[in-house]
Write a protein that holds these residues in place. Structure first.
Motif, PDB file in Angstrom:
ATOM      1  N   ILE A   2       0.838  -1.202   0.000  1.00 17.25           N
ATOM      2  CA  ILE A   2       0.000   0.000   0.000  1.00 17.25           C
ATOM      3  C   ILE A   2       0.870   1.248   0.000  1.00 17.25           C
ATOM      4  N   ALA A   3       1.968   1.214   0.774  1.00 18.90           N
ATOM      5  CA  ALA A   3       2.896   2.351   0.798  1.00 18.90           C
ATOM      6  C   ALA A   3       3.570   2.538  -0.556  1.00 18.90           C
ATOM      7  N   GLN A   4       3.942   1.440  -1.230  1.00 16.38           N
ATOM      8  CA  GLN A   4       4.587   1.536  -2.535  1.00 16.38           C
ATOM      9  C   GLN A   4       3.667   2.163  -3.572  1.00 16.38           C
ATOM     10  N   TRP A   5       2.371   1.965  -3.402  1.00 18.46           N
ATOM     11  CA  TRP A   5       1.404   2.505  -4.355  1.00 18.46           C
ATOM     12  C   TRP A   5       1.251   4.016  -4.264  1.00 18.46           C
ATOM     13  N   GLN A   6       1.851   4.631  -3.280  1.00 14.29           N
ATOM     14  CA  GLN A   6       1.651   6.056  -3.102  1.00 14.29           C
ATOM     15  C   GLN A   6       2.455   6.914  -4.067  1.00 14.29           C
ATOM     16  N   VAL A  13     -24.984   3.133  -4.400  1.00 18.84           N
ATOM     17  CA  VAL A  13     -23.754   2.345  -4.308  1.00 18.84           C
ATOM     18  C   VAL A  13     -22.693   3.173  -3.597  1.00 18.84           C
ATOM     19  N   VAL A  14     -22.157   2.630  -2.523  1.00 18.41           N
ATOM     20  CA  VAL A  14     -21.035   3.255  -1.815  1.00 18.41           C
ATOM     21  C   VAL A  14     -19.779   2.492  -2.209  1.00 18.41           C
ATOM     22  N   GLY A  15     -18.863   3.152  -2.883  1.00 18.65           N
ATOM     23  CA  GLY A  15     -17.679   2.460  -3.381  1.00 18.65           C
ATOM     24  C   GLY A  15     -16.469   3.362  -3.386  1.00 18.65           C
ATOM     25  N   ASN A  16     -15.384   2.841  -3.899  1.00 19.27           N
ATOM     26  CA  ASN A  16     -14.157   3.620  -3.982  1.00 19.27           C
ATOM     27  C   ASN A  16     -13.357   3.209  -5.208  1.00 19.27           C
ATOM     28  N   LEU A  17     -12.504   4.105  -5.662  1.00 13.41           N
ATOM     29  CA  LEU A  17     -11.648   3.828  -6.805  1.00 13.41           C
ATOM     30  C   LEU A  17     -10.366   3.123  -6.400  1.00 13.41           C
ATOM     31  N   ILE A  18     -10.021   3.199  -5.132  1.00 11.25           N
ATOM     32  CA  ILE A  18      -8.721   2.753  -4.669  1.00 11.25           C
ATOM     33  C   ILE A  18      -8.849   1.449  -3.883  1.00 11.25           C
ATOM     34  N   ALA A  19      -7.895   0.548  -4.071  1.00  3.60           N
ATOM     35  CA  ALA A  19      -7.866  -0.693  -3.308  1.00  3.60           C
ATOM     36  C   ALA A  19      -7.178  -0.462  -1.967  1.00  3.60           C
ATOM     37  N   GLY A  20      -7.398  -1.385  -1.045  1.00  4.35           N
ATOM     38  CA  GLY A  20      -6.707  -1.289   0.235  1.00  4.35           C
ATOM     39  C   GLY A  20      -7.493  -0.615   1.324  1.00  4.35           C
ATOM     40  N   GLY A  54      -1.632   7.096  -8.982  1.00  7.26           N
ATOM     41  CA  GLY A  54      -2.436   7.330 -10.169  1.00  7.26           C
ATOM     42  C   GLY A  54      -2.465   6.183 -11.159  1.00  7.26           C
ATOM     43  N   ARG A  55      -1.849   5.050 -10.802  1.00  7.84           N
ATOM     44  CA  ARG A  55      -1.793   3.918 -11.714  1.00  7.84           C
ATOM     45  C   ARG A  55      -2.834   2.867 -11.342  1.00  7.84           C
ATOM     46  N   LEU A  56      -3.236   2.103 -12.345  1.00 10.09           N
ATOM     47  CA  LEU A  56      -4.190   1.024 -12.119  1.00 10.09           C
ATOM     48  C   LEU A  56      -3.493  -0.190 -11.520  1.00 10.09           C
ATOM     49  N   GLY A  91      -0.451   0.215  -9.331  1.00 11.24           N
ATOM     50  CA  GLY A  91      -0.964   1.253  -8.451  1.00 11.24           C
ATOM     51  C   GLY A  91      -2.216   0.759  -7.762  1.00 11.24           C
ATOM     52  N   PRO A  92      -2.862   1.621  -6.995  1.00  6.46           N
ATOM     53  CA  PRO A  92      -4.005   1.178  -6.201  1.00  6.46           C
ATOM     54  C   PRO A  92      -5.357   1.310  -6.881  1.00  6.46           C
ATOM     55  N   LEU A  93      -5.408   1.866  -8.092  1.00  5.66           N
ATOM     56  CA  LEU A  93      -6.687   2.222  -8.674  1.00  5.66           C
ATOM     57  C   LEU A  93      -7.396   1.037  -9.325  1.00  5.66           C
ATOM     58  N   ARG A  94      -8.668   0.902  -9.027  1.00  3.56           N
ATOM     59  CA  ARG A  94      -9.529  -0.072  -9.708  1.00  3.56           C
ATOM     60  C   ARG A  94     -10.038   0.492 -11.027  1.00  3.56           C
ATOM     61  N   GLN A  95     -10.140   1.803 -11.106  1.00  4.45           N
ATOM     62  CA  GLN A  95     -10.482   2.499 -12.340  1.00  4.45           C
ATOM     63  C   GLN A  95      -9.927   3.912 -12.217  1.00  4.45           C
ATOM     64  N   HIS A  96      -9.735   4.566 -13.363  1.00  3.79           N
ATOM     65  CA  HIS A  96      -9.131   5.893 -13.351  1.00  3.79           C
ATOM     66  C   HIS A  96     -10.055   6.931 -12.721  1.00  3.79           C
ATOM     67  N   LEU A  97      -9.456   7.942 -12.125  1.00  2.76           N
ATOM     68  CA  LEU A  97     -10.218   9.074 -11.612  1.00  2.76           C
ATOM     69  C   LEU A  97     -10.835   9.822 -12.786  1.00  2.76           C
ATOM     70  N   PRO A  98     -12.137  10.077 -12.778  1.00  2.00           N
ATOM     71  CA  PRO A  98     -12.753  10.819 -13.888  1.00  2.00           C
ATOM     72  C   PRO A  98     -12.268  12.264 -13.910  1.00  2.00           C
ATOM     73  N   ALA A  99     -12.274  12.839 -15.090  1.00  2.00           N
ATOM     74  CA  ALA A  99     -11.820  14.228 -15.238  1.00  2.00           C
ATOM     75  C   ALA A  99     -12.777  15.208 -14.567  1.00  2.00           C
ATOM     76  N   ALA A 100     -14.046  14.848 -14.501  1.00  2.00           N
ATOM     77  CA  ALA A 100     -15.056  15.676 -13.839  1.00  2.00           C
ATOM     78  C   ALA A 100     -16.000  14.769 -13.070  1.00  2.00           C
ATOM     79  N   LEU A 101     -16.722  15.348 -12.137  1.00  2.00           N
ATOM     80  CA  LEU A 101     -17.650  14.562 -11.332  1.00  2.00           C
ATOM     81  C   LEU A 101     -18.743  13.978 -12.219  1.00  2.00           C
TER      82      LEU A 101
END
Length: 350
Positions: free
Chosen positions: A18-22, A65-72, A187-189, A193-203
């Motif tokens: 998890i620290a390496q993913w930062q 749906v309550v979710g997150n983009l990041i693992a861990g 910022g990597r998948l 990296g920790p991302l399950r999907q990329h951060l969208p450019a806008a909400l």
């Protein structure tokens, strides 16, 4: 006081990753081809849903749906508990559906009860049911969980899906994205990296963002919530009563072994230390099953999270006094207004 079970070693390795993913580094660069493969497969899957080759299935009630983009672990479960309580204040009758991560349930749906085995239904669904009293159903296919819950509890007016942001087979009316202090890490998948999907450019439309670390950690506009240490119970009292009887002052006078089977247990340990408690940290793997107690049998006092407590019964801990520290999540006042604007009217019950 010493405790160093095999599970603690696994927890340290998980914390290292998890620290390496930062931040970008050589370890992640090696994994970039796998991240590209993951990105390609995810994009292809989403395109199949857009084309209608794969279908999202509607269920009998509105779904949040309550979710997150990041693992861990980003703190979804405390947000789900707080959201259930808020929906009640708004006049709804909420129910919760979940995959039941870590459980051994079959392909069908299962309703969670006070006596459910967390090894069967998952520790987080059981915790949500115990903390809120809301009906909870688990299934690998969330649509089946939703159908079973609505059939068993027709008075339910809205469903909260614990996790499932990437579970596109479930149609939803509203997404709540939860971020902790890590934001999107490097910022990597996965797995670079920790991302399950990329951060969208806008909400995205019909999406609310909750930041649980006291300040925003991504560019997306959102609401600031905060986690806090709540009541501390004996394990015996935690299982049988809702009484508010904090023991923090009493516990300051004794050494404690603090055990936490969380993806990121450091935040829990820090909260305890901020209360003046003298603890020895015992990080355990996320969803640690407690099939064997991870501390020596002569340990006098142990303090755990509620996620650990659901797997510990008083008759299993011997002469050790186990304390349970509740963690609460406070939603900001303006979140309710935003939720009210986006949440469809409650479906009529039968």
């Amino acid at each position: 006081m010493s405790a160093d079970p095999a599970g603690s070693g696994r927890a340290r390795r998980a914390a290292w990753w998890i620290a390496q993913w930062q931040q970008p580094g050589p370890a992640q660069a090696v994994l970039l081809p796998l991240s590209w493969l993951f990105a390609g497969l995810s994009a292809a899957r989403r395109q199949l849903y857009r084309w209608g080759v794969l279908r999202s299935h509607a269920v009998p009630r509105p779904v949040i749906v309550v979710g997150n983009l990041i693992a861990g672990g980003a703190g979804k479960t405390p947000v789900v508990i707080a959201l259930v309580q808020l929906l009640r204040q708004m006049g709804h009758v909420p129910g919760v559906i979940s995959r039941g991560h870590g459980g051994r349930h079959t392909d069908g749906a299962r309703l969670v009860t006070h006596s459910s085995d967390p090894a069967e239904v998952g520790d987080e669904p059981l915790l949500i049911h115990l903390r809120t009293g809301a009906p909870v159903a688990v299934a690998r296919q969330r649509v089946l969980a939703a159908q079973a819950l609505c059939q068993a509890h027709p008075a339910v007016t809205v469903l909260v899906a614990d996790d499932g942001l990437q579970h596109l087979a479930l149609a939803r009316d509203l997404d709540v994205l939860v971020f902790d202090d890590r934001g999107i890490g490097n910022g990597r998948l996965l797995p670079a990296g920790p991302l399950r999907q990329h951060l969208p450019a806008a909400l995205p439309p019909r999406t609310l963002v909750i930041y649980g670390a006291g300040q925003p950690s991504t560019p997306l506009p959102g609401f600031i919530g905060w986690r806090r240490l709540g009541t501390i119970f004996t394990l015996q009292d935690w299982w049988v009563t809702d009484a508010v009887t904090s023991r923090v002052v009493r516990l300051r006078d004794r050494p404690l072994l603090a055990a936490a089977g969380l993806a990121r247990p450091e935040a829990f340990f820090t909260m305890l230390e901020a209360q003046g408690l003298k603890i020895t940290r015992l990080p355990l793997p996320d969803h640690f099953d407690y099939a064997t107690l991870p501390w020596p049998p002569d340990t006098p006092d142990v303090i755990v999270t509620e996620k650990d407590a659901v797997k510990l019964r008083p008759d299993r801990v011997g002469r050790t006094q186990v304390w349970v520290a509740t963690l609460d999540f406070a939603l900001p006042a303006d979140f309710q207004a935003a939720l009210q604007r986006l949440l469809p009217p409650a479906a009529p019950t039968r």
